[in-house]
Design a protein around this motif. Structure first.
Motif, PDB file in Angstrom:
ATOM      1  N   GLN A  14      -0.260   7.627  -5.435  1.00 12.49           N
ATOM      2  CA  GLN A  14       0.401   8.375  -4.375  1.00 12.49           C
ATOM      3  C   GLN A  14       1.529   7.487  -3.850  1.00 12.49           C
ATOM      4  O   GLN A  14       1.363   6.273  -3.767  1.00 12.49           O
ATOM      5  CB  GLN A  14      -0.568   8.673  -3.231  1.00 12.49           C
ATOM      6  CG  GLN A  14      -1.700   9.580  -3.627  1.00 12.49           C
ATOM      7  CD  GLN A  14      -2.615   9.903  -2.450  1.00 12.49           C
ATOM      8  OE1 GLN A  14      -2.248   9.690  -1.298  1.00 12.49           O
ATOM      9  NE2 GLN A  14      -3.788  10.405  -2.752  1.00 12.49           N
ATOM     10  N   VAL A  15       2.643   8.080  -3.492  1.00 16.65           N
ATOM     11  CA  VAL A  15       3.713   7.304  -2.868  1.00 16.65           C
ATOM     12  C   VAL A  15       3.801   7.732  -1.405  1.00 16.65           C
ATOM     13  O   VAL A  15       4.142   8.881  -1.108  1.00 16.65           O
ATOM     14  CB  VAL A  15       5.070   7.508  -3.575  1.00 16.65           C
ATOM     15  CG1 VAL A  15       6.119   6.595  -2.953  1.00 16.65           C
ATOM     16  CG2 VAL A  15       4.949   7.237  -5.071  1.00 16.65           C
ATOM     17  N   ASP A  62       2.619   5.520   7.319  1.00 19.57           N
ATOM     18  CA  ASP A  62       2.816   6.973   7.319  1.00 19.57           C
ATOM     19  C   ASP A  62       2.479   7.447   5.912  1.00 19.57           C
ATOM     20  O   ASP A  62       3.204   7.164   4.958  1.00 19.57           O
ATOM     21  CB  ASP A  62       4.277   7.293   7.678  1.00 19.57           C
ATOM     22  CG  ASP A  62       4.598   8.777   7.581  1.00 19.57           C
ATOM     23  OD1 ASP A  62       3.868   9.519   6.889  1.00 19.57           O
ATOM     24  OD2 ASP A  62       5.599   9.197   8.188  1.00 19.57           O
ATOM     25  N   THR A  63       1.347   8.129   5.769  1.00 13.34           N
ATOM     26  CA  THR A  63       0.834   8.444   4.433  1.00 13.34           C
ATOM     27  C   THR A  63       1.368   9.764   3.878  1.00 13.34           C
ATOM     28  O   THR A  63       0.902  10.228   2.836  1.00 13.34           O
ATOM     29  CB  THR A  63      -0.708   8.500   4.438  1.00 13.34           C
ATOM     30  OG1 THR A  63      -1.101   9.506   5.377  1.00 13.34           O
ATOM     31  CG2 THR A  63      -1.311   7.167   4.842  1.00 13.34           C
ATOM     32  N   ASN A  64       2.336  10.360   4.565  1.00 13.42           N
ATOM     33  CA  ASN A  64       2.893  11.618   4.050  1.00 13.42           C
ATOM     34  C   ASN A  64       3.471  11.425   2.654  1.00 13.42           C
ATOM     35  O   ASN A  64       4.108  10.412   2.370  1.00 13.42           O
ATOM     36  CB  ASN A  64       3.990  12.131   4.981  1.00 13.42           C
ATOM     37  CG  ASN A  64       3.409  12.781   6.214  1.00 13.42           C
ATOM     38  OD1 ASN A  64       2.317  13.328   6.177  1.00 13.42           O
ATOM     39  ND2 ASN A  64       4.135  12.695   7.317  1.00 13.42           N
ATOM     40  N   GLY A  90       0.792  -1.230   0.000  1.00 13.93           N
ATOM     41  CA  GLY A  90       0.000   0.000   0.000  1.00 13.93           C
ATOM     42  C   GLY A  90       0.822   1.277   0.000  1.00 13.93           C
ATOM     43  O   GLY A  90       0.273   2.368   0.172  1.00 13.93           O
ATOM     44  N   LEU A  91       2.118   1.160  -0.182  1.00 13.90           N
ATOM     45  CA  LEU A  91       2.935   2.388  -0.191  1.00 13.90           C
ATOM     46  C   LEU A  91       2.821   3.119  -1.522  1.00 13.90           C
ATOM     47  O   LEU A  91       2.991   4.330  -1.586  1.00 13.90           O
ATOM     48  CB  LEU A  91       4.404   2.080   0.144  1.00 13.90           C
ATOM     49  CG  LEU A  91       4.654   1.722   1.613  1.00 13.90           C
ATOM     50  CD1 LEU A  91       6.108   1.346   1.857  1.00 13.90           C
ATOM     51  CD2 LEU A  91       4.250   2.889   2.531  1.00 13.90           C
ATOM     52  N   ILE A  92       2.566   2.385  -2.606  1.00 12.15           N
ATOM     53  CA  ILE A  92       2.131   3.041  -3.845  1.00 12.15           C
ATOM     54  C   ILE A  92       0.660   2.695  -3.987  1.00 12.15           C
ATOM     55  O   ILE A  92       0.287   1.527  -4.079  1.00 12.15           O
ATOM     56  CB  ILE A  92       2.931   2.567  -5.077  1.00 12.15           C
ATOM     57  CG1 ILE A  92       4.407   2.965  -4.929  1.00 12.15           C
ATOM     58  CG2 ILE A  92       2.360   3.174  -6.363  1.00 12.15           C
ATOM     59  CD1 ILE A  92       5.298   2.529  -6.078  1.00 12.15           C
TER      60      ILE A  92
END
Ligand SMILES: *[C@@H]1O[C@H](CO)[C@@H](O)[C@H](O)[C@H]1NC(C)=O
Ligand SMILES: *[C@@H]1O[C@H](CO)[C@@H](O)[C@H](O)[C@H]1NC(C)=O
Ligand SMILES: *[C@@H]1O[C@H](CO)[C@@H](O)[C@H](O)[C@H]1NC(C)=O
Ligand SMILES: *[C@@H]1O[C@H](CO)[C@@H](O)[C@H](O)[C@H]1NC(C)=O
Ligand SMILES: *[C@@H]1O[C@H](CO)[C@@H](O)[C@H](O)[C@H]1NC(C)=O
Length: 489
Positions: free
Chosen positions: A227-228, A245-247, A220-222
Motif C-alpha cells: 500500500q502507498v 496519513d494512511t489514505n 512505513g509509507l510503502i
C-alpha cells in the motif's frame, strides 16, 4: 397542435447531431478521433495562450501543478497520436513556467509551491525528452536539463534530520504543509530519478531512486503489502515522524509503480520485479472495481475509492486517475511481464471512460465545503466527460481533471491494444535515439536559493499570502477528512 409539436420534437431529435464519443477499440482512426475530441474539450479550459494571459496557467480554481500535469499529458498525446495541434502551446507553457532559471520555480507560485507541484512540470519535461518532443530553441532550457535541474534541487532538499530522510511537501517554511513528508513529493523525485537513470545511464540517479524507495519503506509509507500511504507528519518537538496519513490515492500508487518499472527495465533486478508485482497487485485490488450497474462487462474499472463513490473528490483528486492510467500503460511497456494483467484493465477503462463523455453542462457539484466554482465545459456539446467510469454514462461532473482522465484512458488504450500496441512509441534514452541535451549540473547554482532568501527578506511574501496558503491546505485536508468520514459511514 399537440401532434404537430410532437412531430417537430421528433424531427429535431433526428436532425440534431448526436454528439458522443464513438470509440471502437483497436481501430486506430477511431481511437485517435475520440482522443482528439476529448483533448479539445480539455484544452478549451486553457486560457494561458490568450493575448495578455500567462502561458502555462489554467484559470482559477485550477492549481498550477494541474496545468503542468495537463501539458505532460499533451506531450504524450502528441507522442501517441502524432496530432501536433497543441505542440506550440505546450512548448510555450513549459518554457514560460520553467523561467529563465530553468527550474520550474516561478516566483508567482511561491506561496503554495510544493515539491510535488514542481514535480508534475518536471515529469512533463521528462516525457518531452523521452518522446523526442520538439526541442526548445538553443538559448532556452532543454527538456532533459529541466528534469536534471529538479533532481539536483531535490537532492539538496533531502533532509535526514527529520524522519531520517525524505523530502518535505512544501519547499518554504512559511507555507502550511511544510511539516509533512508525503509520498507524491518523494514519488516525483523517485520517478524522475529512475527515468534519468534509464535515459542517461548515470548510476547516481539509480542510487537515488533506490535510496528514496528504501526511505518510503523504512518510514512505513510503502507497507509490506505494497500500500502507498499519503504521508507522514513531522513532530516538530523531536523531529520524529510517527503520525501517518494512511489514505491511499491512485496517483501515489501509480508514480511508484512506474518508477519501479523503469528501474526494473534498467536493471532486470528481481527485487524491482517483485516491487512492480507487489504494487500492481495492490493497485488492482484497491483501485479497480466492477461497474455499478449490471453491465455485460466483468472487467473492473478504475475508481478513486476514497472519495469517488460519494462524489466527494476535490478538483485535484478528480485528476488523479489520469496519472495512474498513464503510469500503468508505461509499466506495461517497460516491465513486459505486467502486460497481460494491465491490458484488460486499460481496455475496459477506455470503453467506460468514452461512455462517460456524453455531457454538455455540469449538473453535479462535489459536495465539498469551500469548493470554488469551476469554468463551464466549452468543448463540443455532448462530449463532456464525467468523472465516474463505473456508472455507464455521464455522472454530471466536469472539469480539466475529468477530461484529462478520459483522454488518458482512451489514448493509452493504444499501448495495450493487440492491434495498435506495435505503433505505440516506447520512451527513448540517450542511446536509443533521444536527442534532448542534458546538463548534469543544472539547478545547482546557488542563484535560486539566494533569490528565494532575498525575496523573503524583501517582504514580498506577505501575511496575506501565508493566510491564503494555509486556507488552501485546510481546504484540501478538510476534503480528505470528509471523504474518510463518508467512506467509514
Ligand atoms: C484488429 O485486428 C484484427 C486482425 O488483424 C482485425 O480482424 C480486426 O478487424 C482489427 N480490429 C479493429 C477494430 O480494427
Ligand atoms: C508572473 O505574473 C506576472 C503578472 O501576472 C506575469 O506577467 C508573469 O508572466 C508570471 N510569470 C510566470 C512565470 O508565470
Ligand atoms: C524494457 O522495455 C523495452 C521496451 O518495451 C522492452 O523491449 C524490454 O524487454 C524491457 N526490458 C526488460 C528487462 O524487461
Ligand atoms: C446506474 O444505477 C444508478 C443507481 O441504481 C441509477 O441511478 C443510474 O441511472 C444508472 N445509470 C445507468 C447509466 O444505467
Ligand atoms: C551523474 O550525475 C551526477 C548527479 O547529478 C553528476 O554529479 C555527475 O556529473 C553525472 N555524471 C556524468 C558522467 O554525467
Amino acid at each position: 397542435m399537440r401532434l404537430f409539436e410532437g412531430l417537430l420534437f421528433l424531427a429535431l431529435l433526428v436532425i440534431s447531431p448526436v454528439h458522443a464519443i464513438d470509440l471502437v477499440l483497436g481501430d486506430e482512426a477511431s481511437v485517435k478521433a475520440a482522443a482528439k475530441t476529448i483533448a479539445f474539450g480539455m484544452t478549451e479550459y486553457y486560457t494561458g495562450d490568450n493575448p495578455g494571459d500567462v502561458p502555462g496557467n489554467l484559470p482559477d480554481p485550477y492549481f498550477w501543478w494541474e496545468a503542468g500535469a495537463m501539458f505532460g499529458m499533451l506531450v504524450e498525446y502528441w507522442a501517441l497520436t502524432k496530432d501536433d495541434t497543441y505542440n506550440v502551446m505546450t512548448m510555450q507553457a513549459l518554457l514560460h513556467q520553467a523561467t529563465e532559471n530553468g527550474d520550474f520555480m516561478p516566483p508567482n507560485q511561491t506561496r503554495t509551491l510544493g515539491n510535488d507541484d514542481q514535480g508534475f512540470w518536471g515529469m512533463a519535461a521528462m516525457s518531452a525528452a523521452e518522446y523526442n518532443f520538439p526541442n526548445p530553441p538553443q538559448d532556452k532550457p532543454q527538456w532533459l536539463a529541466l528534469a536534471q535541474s529538479l533532481f539536483n534541487q531535490w537532492a539538496t532538499r533531502w533532509e535526514e534530520s527529520t524522519c531520517q530522510g525524505g523530502l518535505r511537501w512544501q519547499i518554504f517554511s512559511f507555507n502550511a504543509g511544510y511539516n509533512y513528508k508525503n509520498s507524491i513529493s518523494n514519488g516525483c523525485f523517485f520517478n524522475i530519478a529512475a527515468r534519468l537513470a534509464r535515459y542517461t545511464g548515470n548510476q547516481t540517479y539509480a542510487e537515488w531512486a533506490a535510496r528514496i524507495w528504501a526511505w518510503e519503506e523504512a518510514i512505513g509509507l510503502i507497507t509490506s503489502d505494497y500500500q502507498v500511504h499519503d504521508g507522514v507528519h513531522i513532530n516538530t518537538n523531536d523531529n520524529t515522524c510517527s503520525q501517518t496519513d494512511t489514505n491511499q490515492w491512485t496517483y501515489n500508487a501509480g508514480i511508484f509503480l512506474h518508477g519501479a518499472a523503469v528501474m526494473y527495465n534498467l536493471t532486470s533486478n528481481p527485487i524491482w520485479r517483485e516491487r512492480v508485482e507487489g504494487l500492481l497487485r495492490t493497485t488492482v485490488s484497491t483501485f479497480f472495481t466492477l461497474p455499478e450497474n449490471n453491465t455485460n462487462s466483468r472487467t473492473p474499472v478504475m475508481h478513486e475509492q476514497l472519495c469517488e463513490p460519494l462524489s466527494l473528490c476535490n478538483i485535484d483528486q478528480r485528476s488523479f486517475k489520469g496519472y495512474l492510467t498513464r503510469w500503468l500503460a508505461n509499466t506495461a511497456q517497460l516491465a513486459p511481464f505486467t502486460f497481460q494483467t494491465i491490458q484488460p484493465l486499460l481496455l475496459a477503462d477506455a470503453a467506460a471512460a468514452a461512455q462517460a463523455c456524453t455531457g454538455s453542462v455540469r449538473t453535479l457539484v462535489p459536495n465539498i465545503p469551500g469548493a470554488r466554482p469551476e469554468p463551464p465545459f466549452r468543448g463540443e456539446p455532448g462530449t463532456a466527460c464525467g468523472f465516474r467510469w463505473t456508472v455507464n454514462g455521464f455522472d454530471g461532473q466536469t472539469g480539466v481533471g475529468e477530461q484529462m482522465n478520459a483522454l488518458a484512458a482512451v489514448m493509452y488504450s493504444m499501448v495495450v491494444d493487440p492491434n495498435l500496441s506495435q505503433f505505440a512509441p516506447v520512451p527513448l534514452t540517450a542511446v536509443s535515439g533521444g536527442t534532448s541535451k542534458g546538463d548534469p549540473s543544472a539547478g545547482t547554482s546557488p542563484r535560486g536559493a539566494e533569490e528565494e532568501r532575498k525575496r523573503l527578506l524583501d517582504g514580498e511574501i506577505t501575511i496575506k499570502d501565508q493566510v491564503a496558503a494555509g486556507f488552501l491546505t485546510s481546504a484540501i485536508v478538510l476534503g480528505v477528512v470528509m471523504g474518510c468520514i463518508f467512506v467509514i459511514i
